[in-house]
Each structure stands twice: as structure tokens, then as C-alpha cells.
Write a protein that holds these residues in place. Sequence first.
Motif, mmCIF file in Angstrom:
data_model
loop_
_atom_site.group_PDB
_atom_site.id
_atom_site.type_symbol
_atom_site.label_atom_id
_atom_site.label_comp_id
_atom_site.label_asym_id
_atom_site.label_seq_id
_atom_site.Cartn_x
_atom_site.Cartn_y
_atom_site.Cartn_z
ATOM 1 N N LEU A 138 37.163 35.867 28.610
ATOM 2 C CA LEU A 138 37.570 35.444 29.958
ATOM 3 C C LEU A 138 37.986 33.977 29.975
ATOM 4 O O LEU A 138 38.951 33.606 30.660
ATOM 5 N N SER A 139 37.277 33.149 29.225
ATOM 6 C CA SER A 139 37.622 31.724 29.164
ATOM 7 C C SER A 139 39.004 31.532 28.557
ATOM 8 O O SER A 139 39.792 30.716 29.038
ATOM 9 N N TYR A 140 39.301 32.287 27.508
ATOM 10 C CA TYR A 140 40.647 32.212 26.926
ATOM 11 C C TYR A 140 41.704 32.690 27.929
ATOM 12 O O TYR A 140 42.793 32.119 28.000
ATOM 13 N N LEU A 141 41.383 33.722 28.714
ATOM 14 C CA LEU A 141 42.323 34.169 29.753
ATOM 15 C C LEU A 141 42.574 33.066 30.769
ATOM 16 O O LEU A 141 43.721 32.830 31.166
ATOM 17 N N LYS A 142 41.515 32.388 31.184
ATOM 18 C CA LYS A 142 41.649 31.293 32.153
ATOM 19 C C LYS A 142 42.507 30.169 31.599
ATOM 20 O O LYS A 142 43.173 29.464 32.341
ATOM 21 N N LYS A 143 42.498 30.020 30.273
ATOM 22 C CA LYS A 143 43.320 28.999 29.621
ATOM 23 C C LYS A 143 44.724 29.527 29.317
ATOM 24 O O LYS A 143 45.522 28.851 28.689
ATOM 25 N N SER A 144 45.008 30.740 29.744
ATOM 26 C CA SER A 144 46.301 31.419 29.529
ATOM 27 C C SER A 144 46.579 31.718 28.060
ATOM 28 O O SER A 144 47.731 31.841 27.649
ATOM 29 N N ASN A 145 45.543 31.850 27.259
ATOM 30 C CA ASN A 145 45.666 32.260 25.858
ATOM 31 C C ASN A 145 45.400 33.763 25.777
ATOM 32 O O ASN A 145 44.355 34.212 25.309
ATOM 33 N N VAL A 146 46.360 34.546 26.260
ATOM 34 C CA VAL A 146 46.177 35.989 26.393
ATOM 35 C C VAL A 146 45.984 36.668 25.040
ATOM 36 O O VAL A 146 45.128 37.545 24.899
ATOM 37 N N ALA A 147 46.742 36.287 24.048
ATOM 38 C CA ALA A 147 46.645 36.936 22.735
ATOM 39 C C ALA A 147 45.246 36.776 22.136
ATOM 40 O O ALA A 147 44.662 37.750 21.638
ATOM 41 N N ILE A 148 44.711 35.570 22.195
ATOM 42 C CA ILE A 148 43.358 35.330 21.661
ATOM 43 C C ILE A 148 42.336 36.089 22.497
ATOM 44 O O ILE A 148 41.396 36.688 21.966
ATOM 45 N N SER A 149 42.538 36.100 23.803
ATOM 46 C CA SER A 149 41.648 36.826 24.692
ATOM 47 C C SER A 149 41.617 38.315 24.340
ATOM 48 O O SER A 149 40.542 38.920 24.253
ATOM 49 N N VAL A 150 42.780 38.895 24.138
ATOM 50 C CA VAL A 150 42.852 40.314 23.774
ATOM 51 C C VAL A 150 42.133 40.566 22.449
ATOM 52 O O VAL A 150 41.437 41.584 22.296
#
Length: 168
Positions: free
Chosen positions: A117-129
Motif C-alpha cells: 500500500l505504501s508503494y501504491l501511495k508513492k505511485s510505484n505500482v509495479a513494485i506494489s504489484v
Amino acid sequence: DQVITYVGNCLFQEELYTASIRMFNYLIKKYPHSDRIPEALLGLEKAYYNQRKYKQTLRVYYVILKKTNDKKILSEACYWAGQSHHLLKNYDMAINVLKKIDSHSDYYDVALYTTALSYLKKSNVAISVDYFRKITALPLISAERRKVVDDARLTCLLYTSRAHETSL
């Protein structure tokens, strides 16, 4: 000191956080060389977190880092600190702290989820996935784990479908 720790934990379980904090602070002041200090500090950290006092939670976390090498206590302390950082929108700090949690900890799966979720908030979608996939690959060993895995699948599906819609 053992009785005071027990009472502090009982008060915490009864959601009497202020009384729990008083007990743990009493133990720390009265028995500064006790083996129970790390446990009392962890109790303080959890009580402050449950009172939504996230900055105070983090202050206690940094004291815990200095006072113990116990992996179980450190993993749980990292969990509460990571959650606090996330709620304070300190996403980089949340990620750094949550990554310290031992993979055998009871908090590991939820830590992965908050990291994603933190990566999503940082707009790092690929890492988040990637983190969501890591969660969904975990073995289902409890009802709590199943919920985290289901939440990860749902969140990943939601964000990937949104991304697909915006690209059209």
C-alpha cells in the motif's frame, strides 16, 4: 516487575490504554534494570498506537531499538512503527521499517500488505504489484492470513483494473 507487566498487558487487552500506559511507565521507572523493560516498552508502543498517538508510538519504537535484541519484540515493534509511519504518510519510512520484520513473524503478511500500500501511495505500482503477488504466494496457515491474502488479491485487482481503464 513480572506482575506489573502482566497487569499492564491485562489492562491493554481490556482496552484500558491509559491505565496500561501508567503500569508500563511505572515498571520502567521503578525497575529500570528489569528483564521486562523491552516487553513494557512494547506494551507502551501498542497502547499509544491504539490511542492513535502515532508520533508517541514512534518515540517508544526508537527506545525499543536501543534496549533489546529480541527478534520477536523487534518484529512486533517494527510492525507498530511501520503502521504509524504509514498512517502519518511517511511512506518511505514505513517501507524501511516494515522490511525489517522477520519472515517468520506473525506480523509478516500484514507488513507486506502495508508495504504494498505504501508503494501504491508513492505511485510505484509495479513494485506494489510485486508485493501483492508475494502476499498471494504465501501459504494459507490461518484465517488471518487468508484475509490478508484475499485483501491483497482484491486490492491488486482493483488497481490493475483502474490502470487498465485509464489507459483506454
